[in-house]
Every structure is written in C-alpha cells, then in structure tokens.
Design a protein around this motif. Structure first.
Motif, PDB file in Angstrom:
ATOM      1  N   ILE A 126       0.870  -1.183   0.000  1.00  0.00           N
ATOM      2  CA  ILE A 126       0.000   0.000   0.000  1.00  0.00           C
ATOM      3  C   ILE A 126       0.904   1.228   0.000  1.00  0.00           C
ATOM      4  O   ILE A 126       1.813   1.324   0.837  1.00  0.00           O
ATOM      5  CB  ILE A 126      -0.918   0.112   1.236  1.00  0.00           C
ATOM      6  CG1 ILE A 126      -1.608  -1.212   1.573  1.00  0.00           C
ATOM      7  CG2 ILE A 126      -1.954   1.207   1.027  1.00  0.00           C
ATOM      8  CD1 ILE A 126      -2.524  -1.118   2.799  1.00  0.00           C
ATOM      9  N   HIS A 129      -0.490   6.570   2.900  1.00  0.00           N
ATOM     10  CA  HIS A 129      -1.876   6.992   3.157  1.00  0.00           C
ATOM     11  C   HIS A 129      -1.983   7.213   4.661  1.00  0.00           C
ATOM     12  O   HIS A 129      -1.060   6.875   5.407  1.00  0.00           O
ATOM     13  CB  HIS A 129      -2.867   5.932   2.676  1.00  0.00           C
ATOM     14  CG  HIS A 129      -2.743   4.629   3.404  1.00  0.00           C
ATOM     15  ND1 HIS A 129      -1.660   3.781   3.251  1.00  0.00           N
ATOM     16  CD2 HIS A 129      -3.541   4.028   4.323  1.00  0.00           C
ATOM     17  CE1 HIS A 129      -1.804   2.726   4.019  1.00  0.00           C
ATOM     18  NE2 HIS A 129      -2.935   2.850   4.692  1.00  0.00           N
ATOM     19  N   ASP A 131      -5.070   6.565   6.518  1.00  0.00           N
ATOM     20  CA  ASP A 131      -6.178   5.776   7.088  1.00  0.00           C
ATOM     21  C   ASP A 131      -7.457   6.562   7.386  1.00  0.00           C
ATOM     22  O   ASP A 131      -8.421   5.993   7.900  1.00  0.00           O
ATOM     23  CB  ASP A 131      -5.765   5.016   8.367  1.00  0.00           C
ATOM     24  CG  ASP A 131      -5.160   3.650   8.043  1.00  0.00           C
ATOM     25  OD1 ASP A 131      -4.995   3.331   6.858  1.00  0.00           O
ATOM     26  OD2 ASP A 131      -4.863   2.908   8.996  1.00  0.00           O
ATOM     27  N   TYR A 156       0.423  -9.176  13.022  1.00  0.00           N
ATOM     28  CA  TYR A 156       1.160  -9.899  11.981  1.00  0.00           C
ATOM     29  C   TYR A 156       1.364 -11.362  12.347  1.00  0.00           C
ATOM     30  O   TYR A 156       1.579 -11.695  13.512  1.00  0.00           O
ATOM     31  CB  TYR A 156       2.520  -9.224  11.759  1.00  0.00           C
ATOM     32  CG  TYR A 156       2.372  -7.772  11.379  1.00  0.00           C
ATOM     33  CD1 TYR A 156       1.924  -7.405  10.122  1.00  0.00           C
ATOM     34  CD2 TYR A 156       2.656  -6.764  12.298  1.00  0.00           C
ATOM     35  CE1 TYR A 156       1.777  -6.067   9.776  1.00  0.00           C
ATOM     36  CE2 TYR A 156       2.517  -5.428  11.963  1.00  0.00           C
ATOM     37  CZ  TYR A 156       2.080  -5.089  10.704  1.00  0.00           C
ATOM     38  OH  TYR A 156       1.931  -3.770  10.366  1.00  0.00           O
ATOM     39  N   HIS A 197       1.427   6.422   6.643  1.00  0.00           N
ATOM     40  CA  HIS A 197       2.198   5.176   6.686  1.00  0.00           C
ATOM     41  C   HIS A 197       2.069   4.482   5.339  1.00  0.00           C
ATOM     42  O   HIS A 197       1.228   4.858   4.515  1.00  0.00           O
ATOM     43  CB  HIS A 197       1.681   4.277   7.814  1.00  0.00           C
ATOM     44  CG  HIS A 197       0.230   3.924   7.700  1.00  0.00           C
ATOM     45  ND1 HIS A 197      -0.791   4.826   7.973  1.00  0.00           N
ATOM     46  CD2 HIS A 197      -0.394   2.787   7.304  1.00  0.00           C
ATOM     47  CE1 HIS A 197      -1.966   4.246   7.778  1.00  0.00           C
ATOM     48  NE2 HIS A 197      -1.747   3.007   7.350  1.00  0.00           N
ATOM     49  N   VAL A 199       2.815   0.395   3.257  1.00  0.00           N
ATOM     50  CA  VAL A 199       3.298  -0.989   3.331  1.00  0.00           C
ATOM     51  C   VAL A 199       4.193  -1.195   2.118  1.00  0.00           C
ATOM     52  O   VAL A 199       3.747  -1.062   0.976  1.00  0.00           O
ATOM     53  CB  VAL A 199       2.136  -2.014   3.319  1.00  0.00           C
ATOM     54  CG1 VAL A 199       2.691  -3.439   3.373  1.00  0.00           C
ATOM     55  CG2 VAL A 199       1.190  -1.761   4.487  1.00  0.00           C
ATOM     56  N   PHE A 212      -6.167  -7.049  10.383  1.00  0.00           N
ATOM     57  CA  PHE A 212      -6.065  -5.590  10.450  1.00  0.00           C
ATOM     58  C   PHE A 212      -7.464  -4.998  10.623  1.00  0.00           C
ATOM     59  O   PHE A 212      -8.467  -5.605  10.236  1.00  0.00           O
ATOM     60  CB  PHE A 212      -5.410  -5.021   9.179  1.00  0.00           C
ATOM     61  CG  PHE A 212      -6.283  -5.119   7.950  1.00  0.00           C
ATOM     62  CD1 PHE A 212      -6.409  -6.308   7.262  1.00  0.00           C
ATOM     63  CD2 PHE A 212      -6.994  -4.006   7.502  1.00  0.00           C
ATOM     64  CE1 PHE A 212      -7.220  -6.398   6.126  1.00  0.00           C
ATOM     65  CE2 PHE A 212      -7.801  -4.088   6.375  1.00  0.00           C
ATOM     66  CZ  PHE A 212      -7.915  -5.292   5.683  1.00  0.00           C
ATOM     67  N   TRP A 214      -9.875  -1.318  12.310  1.00  0.00           N
ATOM     68  CA  TRP A 214      -9.921   0.029  12.882  1.00  0.00           C
ATOM     69  C   TRP A 214     -10.978   0.098  13.968  1.00  0.00           C
ATOM     70  O   TRP A 214     -12.041  -0.533  13.866  1.00  0.00           O
ATOM     71  CB  TRP A 214     -10.277   1.054  11.800  1.00  0.00           C
ATOM     72  CG  TRP A 214      -9.234   1.155  10.744  1.00  0.00           C
ATOM     73  CD1 TRP A 214      -8.097   1.924  10.797  1.00  0.00           C
ATOM     74  CD2 TRP A 214      -9.199   0.466   9.487  1.00  0.00           C
ATOM     75  NE1 TRP A 214      -7.368   1.752   9.646  1.00  0.00           N
ATOM     76  CE2 TRP A 214      -8.024   0.869   8.823  1.00  0.00           C
ATOM     77  CE3 TRP A 214     -10.032  -0.447   8.851  1.00  0.00           C
ATOM     78  CZ2 TRP A 214      -7.662   0.391   7.571  1.00  0.00           C
ATOM     79  CZ3 TRP A 214      -9.678  -0.923   7.600  1.00  0.00           C
ATOM     80  CH2 TRP A 214      -8.495  -0.503   6.974  1.00  0.00           C
TER      81      TRP A 214
HETATM   82  O1  LIG Z   1      -0.497  -4.329   7.109  1.00  0.00           O
HETATM   83  C1  LIG Z   1       0.025  -3.293   7.489  1.00  0.00           C
HETATM   84  O2  LIG Z   1       1.162  -3.260   7.971  1.00  0.00           O
HETATM   85  C2  LIG Z   1      -0.713  -1.983   7.365  1.00  0.00           C
HETATM   86  C3  LIG Z   1      -1.996  -2.071   6.623  1.00  0.00           C
HETATM   87  C4  LIG Z   1      -2.604  -0.744   6.333  1.00  0.00           C
HETATM   88  O3  LIG Z   1      -1.975   0.271   6.386  1.00  0.00           O
HETATM   89  C5  LIG Z   1      -4.029  -0.661   5.984  1.00  0.00           C
HETATM   90  O4  LIG Z   1      -4.663  -1.707   5.824  1.00  0.00           O
HETATM   91  O5  LIG Z   1      -4.539   0.460   5.856  1.00  0.00           O
END
Ligand SMILES: O=C(O)CCC(=O)C(=O)O
Ligand SMILES: [Fe+2]
Length: 343
Positions: A126, A129, A131, A156, A197, A199, A212, A214
């Motif tokens: 990714i 972004h 979030d 993870y 952040h 990925v 993952f 929120w």
């Molecule tokens: O898997 C990750 O380390 C982050 C995933 C992420 O940033 C997201 O799903 O918005």
C-alpha cells in the motif's frame, strides 16, 4: 501448533472463546488509548498473544482458500484519489474468524470497530496513506451511523519474517523520520488516525498474513483526504531504525503528543456537529456510547448500504484497505463477548 493436531486446535478454539482467558491476557497491555498517548500515537507489542493462539490464527488464515480471499486493489490514478495498493482480504471467512477479531476488539471494548484478515503475496503493498475514512454502521436500533476510523490495529502472523521479505510497515510520522516496522510473527502495531504510513512491497515468496482493522467513533471526526495532501517530507532516503538521542526523542514524542491532542480537539467539536444530519441514532444512544461502559451497538451493514458504499468508493476512493463492509457488525463481536462474560 502442530499441523493437524486436534488437541491443539481445540485448545486454541477454547481460548479464543473464553472471555476470562482473553481479557486476563490483554489486561497486561493496559489502556490502549493511554498507551498510544504515552508513545507518541503509535504502539508496537511483540508476542501479543500466547504462541499457541497465534499459531492457531495463522493456521486458520492459511486454510482460507483462494476463492474466499478478495482482491483489494487500486491503480495509481491520483486524479480519482485512488491510492495504489494490492493485497487479499477477508471479512467473513471461515468459522472462527469472527472469534479471532473479537480478541482485538477487547483492546477497546466499548468502541465500534471493523476487522479483516489480510494476505499480501509477492508485490503486495500500500502506498503512503493516513487511514482517514468514514464507515456506515448499522446500529442496534436500525439506524445508520456514520463513523470515522480513529485507531488502526494490525497483527502480523507470518513466521520468521526477515528484512529481505519486504512488506515493512513504514511509519512516515515517526518523530525521527520514517521508521520501518518488520511485520514479525505475533506482533501488533496500533496507531492513532490520521497517521501517514505505507506498506512496502512484499519481495519474498511467502505470503504476509495479518489481521487488520480500525476502531471507529461516531461522526465525522476529520475531513477526508482530498488526494492533494502529500505524506510528510521524507527527511532522507534512509529509513530510521536506530534510536535517536534520548533527549531528542523525548522532545519529538512530546511534539507528536501535542499535535495529536490539538488535532483531536480541533476536529471533534465542529465535526461532531456536522455529523448530525447523517446520524439517525438517538441522542441518548450516542451519549451512552460516548460515555463508554455501554456495550457497543451492533452494526451489520445491509446489501443496499454496501452498494452505496461501493458507489461512493468508486466516486471518491479515500483509503485503500477496507474491504466492502460485510454483514458482520462492528459491535456484534463485542456484544457476543459480553455475553460470554456473563455465561
Ligand atoms: O499491514 C500493514 O502493515 C498496514 C496495513 C494498512 O496500512 C491498511 O490496511 O490500511
Ligand atoms: Fe493503513
């Protein structure tokens, strides 16, 4: 967990469904919000769950067949505000996956939430972004509540992940400059939203598995990214791994804390008012939710709402990684957990 060990699987299932066991284990992590505030808005926890539980979750994710994983991807069409990303995700999945999600919800038991499983294959990634996103939530009373993501949480699961495997989570707002986090087996990263952040692409052949999601708060707590906003300046090509001098680190952490506090204060008041027209939840319900201590409300998302959401996503895609909301609610899992507690 030894592959195919029935006993190990039973032990795992029993643990994830035992409120006393799960809550007693999580207790040691203290209050998530406080921890975030004390750590500059981002928290990393190694060995997050008992190893046999982490193994059980990994086995569950490995067992998900290709048909069940959904491709979550977008090209790099910034004109339409897409954010390049590509990975597989699952929200419904095999029996037991909701029980797994429920563990994470207990980090913030009175909050609404949405969780999924992810599988990043080679090149999965990714781009930067922060979030920010809204999610429609169907409340217990049948009303819809527009919610904002407030805290991200990623767990993870791939064994022996090494630097060479890529797939790092890069915190672009770390006080000393971008900081890479290796997606190590059984570790969790949580951070307050917004926070830039990315990925990095997975470079190895082994899939990068994760859970993952929120935590959500009712209302529009911020403006969405218009796509014109850029990630923070990357100070150098090099990504910081080494610790900064202690004093500098403290100053930086304090500055981040202050910034976050200001952000929250400045967005919450006006935006909550702005959210009123879209919220049909009764004021009493909302008030109770805000006071915390009241079980979260269920929020299964209907077909129609999913379509609306998809439509909105097409028009104005803001964030990459939330799969189309499925029928499973943010609140349901926690409600179920509370029931478990009483049992
Ligand atoms: O898997 C990750 O380390 C982050 C995933 C992420 O940033 C997201 O799903 O918005
Ligand atoms: Fe993200």
């Amino acid at each position: 967990m030894a592959k195919g060990s029935k006993h190990a699987r039973q032990r795992f299932r029993k643990w994830i469904n035992s409120y006393p066991d799960v809550s007693a284990w999580l207790e040691k992590y203290g209050d998530l919000e406080q921890q975030l505030d004390d750590n500059g808005g981002l928290l990393k926890i190694e060995n997050f769950l008992p190893t046999f539980v982490a193994e059980g979750i990994l086995e569950m994710l490995r067992g998900i067949d290709d048909k069940t994983w959904n491709l979550t991807a977008a090209g790099d069409d910034y004109v339409h505000n897409n954010i390049r990303h590509e990975f597989l995700s699952v929200k419904q999945g095999p029996p037991g996956l909701q029980d797994v999600f429920r563990i994470f919800t207990l980090l913030l038991p009175d909050s609404l939430f949405t969780f999924s499983a992810a599988k990043y294959c080679k090149a999965g990634h990714i781009v930067p972004h922060d979030d920010r996103a809204y999610t429609q939530v169907l409340m217990d009373d049948g009303s819809m509540q527009l919610c904002s993501r407030t805290i991200a949480c990623i767990y993870y699961l791939t064994h022996g992940w090494s630097e060479a495997d890529g797939g790092h989570l890069v915190d672009l707002e770390a006080p000393g400059g971008p900081q890479q986090h290796l997606p190590a087996f059984n570790s969790v990263v949580a951070f307050r939203i917004p926070r830039w952040h990315e990925v990095k692409p997975v470079t190895g052949d082994r899939p990068r598995y994760s859970i993952f999601g929120w935590f959500l708060e009712p209302g529009k707590l911020y403006e969405l990214n218009t796509g014109e906003e850029a990630p923070p300046q990357q100070h150098s090509e090099a990504v910081h791994g080494a610790a900064e001098p202690e004093q500098q680190q403290q100053h930086a952490a304090a500055a981040v804390k202050q910034k976050r506090k200001k952000q929250r204060e400045s967005v919450q008041k006006p935006q909550q008012q702005a959210a009123k027209p879209v919220s049909h939840a009764s004021a009493g319900v909302k008030k109770k939710r805000r006071q915390r201590g009241v079980p979260p409300l269920s929020n299964s998302t209907s077909e129609q709402q999913q379509q609306q959401q998809q439509q909105r996503g097409k028009q104005k895609r803001k964030q990459p990684s939330e799969p189309v909301p499925s029928g499973r609610s943010a609140g349901q899992a926690a409600v179920a957990m509370k029931r478990m507690a009483k049992a």
